[in-house]
Scaffold this active site. Sequence first.
Site, short mmCIF file in Angstrom:
data_model
loop_
_atom_site.label_atom_id
_atom_site.label_comp_id
_atom_site.label_asym_id
_atom_site.label_seq_id
_atom_site.Cartn_x
_atom_site.Cartn_y
_atom_site.Cartn_z
N GLU A 63 -8.84 -2.88 2.00
CA GLU A 63 -8.16 -1.93 3.37
C GLU A 63 -9.67 -2.53 4.84
O GLU A 63 -10.63 -1.39 4.57
CB GLU A 63 -8.04 -0.94 3.65
CG GLU A 63 -7.18 -0.91 1.74
CD GLU A 63 -6.84 0.68 1.53
OE1 GLU A 63 -6.42 1.47 2.82
OE2 GLU A 63 -7.13 0.90 0.49
N HIS A 79 0.99 -1.09 0.22
CA HIS A 79 -0.14 0.37 -0.02
C HIS A 79 0.84 1.33 -0.24
O HIS A 79 0.61 2.49 0.42
CB HIS A 79 -1.44 -0.05 1.24
CG HIS A 79 -1.85 0.93 1.04
ND1 HIS A 79 -2.48 1.26 -0.18
CD2 HIS A 79 -2.87 1.68 1.61
CE1 HIS A 79 -4.40 1.79 -0.38
NE2 HIS A 79 -4.24 1.88 0.72
N SER A 123 -2.94 5.52 10.07
CA SER A 123 -2.31 6.89 9.71
C SER A 123 -0.19 6.55 10.18
O SER A 123 -0.41 5.77 11.44
CB SER A 123 -2.05 7.04 9.70
OG SER A 123 -1.44 8.41 9.54
N TYR A 166 -12.20 -0.05 0.74
CA TYR A 166 -12.53 -0.63 2.76
C TYR A 166 -13.57 -1.36 2.87
O TYR A 166 -14.45 -2.03 2.26
CB TYR A 166 -12.16 1.17 3.30
CG TYR A 166 -11.80 1.67 3.05
CD1 TYR A 166 -10.41 1.65 3.84
CD2 TYR A 166 -11.09 2.06 1.73
CE1 TYR A 166 -9.26 3.01 4.09
CE2 TYR A 166 -10.02 2.82 1.52
CZ TYR A 166 -8.50 3.37 2.30
OH TYR A 166 -7.76 4.14 2.36
N HIS A 173 -0.28 1.83 7.65
CA HIS A 173 -0.56 2.97 5.91
C HIS A 173 0.47 3.61 5.02
O HIS A 173 1.64 3.54 5.89
CB HIS A 173 -1.67 4.21 5.74
CG HIS A 173 -2.89 4.19 5.39
ND1 HIS A 173 -3.80 3.21 5.74
CD2 HIS A 173 -3.20 4.30 3.97
CE1 HIS A 173 -4.64 3.44 4.79
NE2 HIS A 173 -4.73 3.59 3.54
#
Length: 752
Positions: A512, A122, A327, A555, A232
Site C-alpha cells: 500500500e 483491500h 480513507s 505499507y 480504502h
Amino acid sequence: MLRTKWQLYTTVLSLIIIVGSLIRYAYGDYLIGVGSYDMTGPAADVNMMGYASMDQNTAGVHFRLRARAFIVAEGVQGSRFAFVNLDAGMASQLVTIKVLERLKSRYGDVYNEDNLAISGTHTHAGPAGYLQYVVYSVTSLGFIQQSFDAIVNAIEQSIVQAHNSLKPGSIFINTGDVDDAGINRSPSAYLVNPANERAKYPTNVDTLMTLLKFVDDSTGKSIGAFNWFATHGTSMSKNNKLISGDNKGAAARFFEDWFTSSSLTTTETIINSTFVSNNTLVDIAGKIKASGGKTCDKSSSKASKVRKNDGSLFVGAFCQSNVGDVSPNVLGAFCTDTGKPCDFNHSSCNGNTLLCVGRGPGYPDEILSTQIIGERQLKKAIDLFSSANEELTGKIDYRHVYLNFTNLNVQLDGNTVAKTCPAALGAGFAAGTTDGPGKFGFQQGDIEINEFWKMLRNLLKEPSEYQVGCQMPKNVLLDTGEMFDPYPWAPAILPIQILRLGKLVILSVPGEFTTMAGRRLREAVKKTLIQNGNGEFNKNTQVVIAGLTNTYSQYIATYEEYKQQRYEASSTLYGPHTLSAYIQEFNKLALAIAKGATLHVNGLSPPDLSSAQISLLGQPFGDSIPSERRFGDIKQDIVFPKKGSFKKGGRVNASFWSANPRNDLLTEGSFAVVERLQGERWVSSYDDDDFCTYFKWNFDNNTSYGSATIEWDIPIEEKSGVYRLRHYGSSKTTIISPIEYFTGTSSAFAVL
C-alpha cells in the site's frame, strides 16, 4: 458465365478477408477476454482479513466476493498478460504460487509469474487465513484451507473463462476525477513532504480514475471494464461480521447490474405487467405458507441464482491503487466521547486512539456508507465508460523480478548508498488508524515504547542492534523480519512487475503506497520510459499503480513521512529507504521495457511455505437443531405489518433452523434467495449476491443450535407482487458424516 466469374471473385475475396483477419489477429491487434468467478469463503467462524481484530469473525454474507479477470493478447502467438482483481484484502504469495501451478498444468508456459498479476481490492470484510507469513495469520488462528482454496479456485476459473472467451476486440481508455470518495487519514504526515512537491497537486489524495473498456469487434458490444482508483476498503467497520466486498465490491456489483439492465430491450424489461389489485396480491400471499425444510441436491442453489455464470456475463472491476493513506470515511475522524474532531497529529482523543473513529458519508450506518462510496465510484465509471473513445494501440509487454527487500543497496542522491532493512513494525502500527483503531496505550507518531511493551516484545524477539539502527527513527515493536519460528513472520523476497498495454503502463506493487509515495513512483517510471523509449513513450503515456498485487508487504511511505511514524510509516516494513528502493528497481524494469531488453535473472524466488502452515481452527462440529425440526424449517416466520403487506423501501426478514455454512460454501450458488410469484411459478429476483439482501448465521452457545436469518431491503423501484424468502444450506450430523443439502421457504408476502 458472368455469374460463375462473379461467384469465383466473391469467393476469392472472402478468402482474402478471412486470411487477412487471421494474419492480423495472429501478429498485431488485440485479442481480449474477461472472466468472473465466486470466491466467497467460509461465512462462519473465520476471522476477517484487514483489521486484525480477534473479535471479528464471519457470521454471514452481505454480498458475495468475486475474482474478476481480463486477458489481452497480441494475437494467438504474440505477447499477452492476465490481470485478476480480487474482492479480497490483498494478494498472497502462496496463492500466486499455487495459481501458477494450476495454470501451468492447463496451459504450459502461456501464463507465468512474469505476465500474471493478481491484485486485491483491500476489502476488510473477507475471510482471512490465506497468506503464508505468520504476522498475517495470528488473528485467524493460522492457515484456513477453505479460505485459501476458495480464492485459488476462483482465480483459476476466472482466468479459464477469460482464456476461453478470447476474441478479436478493441480496448478504449478514459480518465476522470472521482468526487468525494476518499480523504487523507494521515494529513499531518502528508504535510511533511516538501512544500514545492505538494504544490504540484490540488489535493492530498489522488482523485483520478483510469478505466479500460473492452469491446468485442464482431458485435460492437462491450464485454467488460476495469478501472483503478485509490480508496480504502474500510467503509465497513471492524464491528461488521458479514462477508462484503466493501465499497469497491459494491461498485462492481452495481456496475455489472447497470450494464445488464441498460442492455435489455423494452420487451425484456416488461414482464408480467398485467394489473393485479393490491387486495388480490394480499389475498394470494395469505394463502401461501412456509414450505418446511426439504432435502435438495448440491446444484439446487445454483439453479436459483439470479445471475447464471455461464461465461457470457459483463465483467466490471474496481481495482485498487496507491491507497495507503486514503480513507473512504470522508466526513473525517471524531472522538466518540465528545463528538469533537480528533487530535490532528496523532488521531487520538486525549491520548486515547480507541476513541478516534472515522465517519463515512452515511454515518452512523456503515452499510449506507459502503453504498454511497460505491455509488460515487460507479457514477464516474459509468461516465468514463459511456464516453470512452480513445482506443489503445501498440505493444503488449511486461517485466517482472523478485527482489530481497531486506538488504537492498539503494543509490541516493550523489554517491550516497543506503540499505533497506529486515522487516519490522513500529509502535504507530499498534495504534491502528481512524478507519480501525488499534490497541490501547499506543498513538500514531509514537517513537517510544514503554518498558512493559518492550518486555513483551523481547519475549518474542529482541531486535538486533543492526535492526534498531537501520529502522530509525522507527522504534521496533515487532521485529518480524528477524523472526522465523515456527516459520517466517514477514516476507523478505518480493515481486515487482510492469505490464504494458500500448500507452498504458501498470505498476504491480506488493503493498500500500501512500498518496505521495505513489506519485513519486509513477513520475519516476514515466520519466524513465520517455527518456529511453525512442519516441514510443511521451507525455500522454499513462502510468497507474495496481496496489496490493501478487503478494503483500504492508505499507510504503515517503522518506519524509517515515520520520513522523504515523500508522503508514510505522508499517513501512523495510525501513526509511523503502520507497527509494522501489523507485530504483522499478526504473530498471521501465528501462528494460523502453529498450526492449531482457532482465538479468537473479535466481531469487519466494518460498512455498504451504507445508509449514499451522491451522488451529477446527472443523465445524456436527450440526444440531431441535429434534422435532428439520433443517430448513422456519424458526421465525415473516412478521407482517398491520396492513398485511410491505411497502417498497421497507425490510422483511425470516429465520430458519440451519447448519454451519462452512459445510459447503455454495460456490456460484446462494444461501439466500428472494422469489417472486409469476403466474404459477416462483422466479428468483434477488440472492445473496445482491446489496439489498443479507444472510446472517447464528450459533446459540447455550443450545448448540444453528439458525440463519434472511433479510431483504425492498428496493424503492421494486415491482408490486407476491414474494417469499428461500434459504439453502448443507448439514452434517457429525464431523465425518456426508453432507446433506436442504432448503426451505418463508410464508409469502405482498409488496405494494
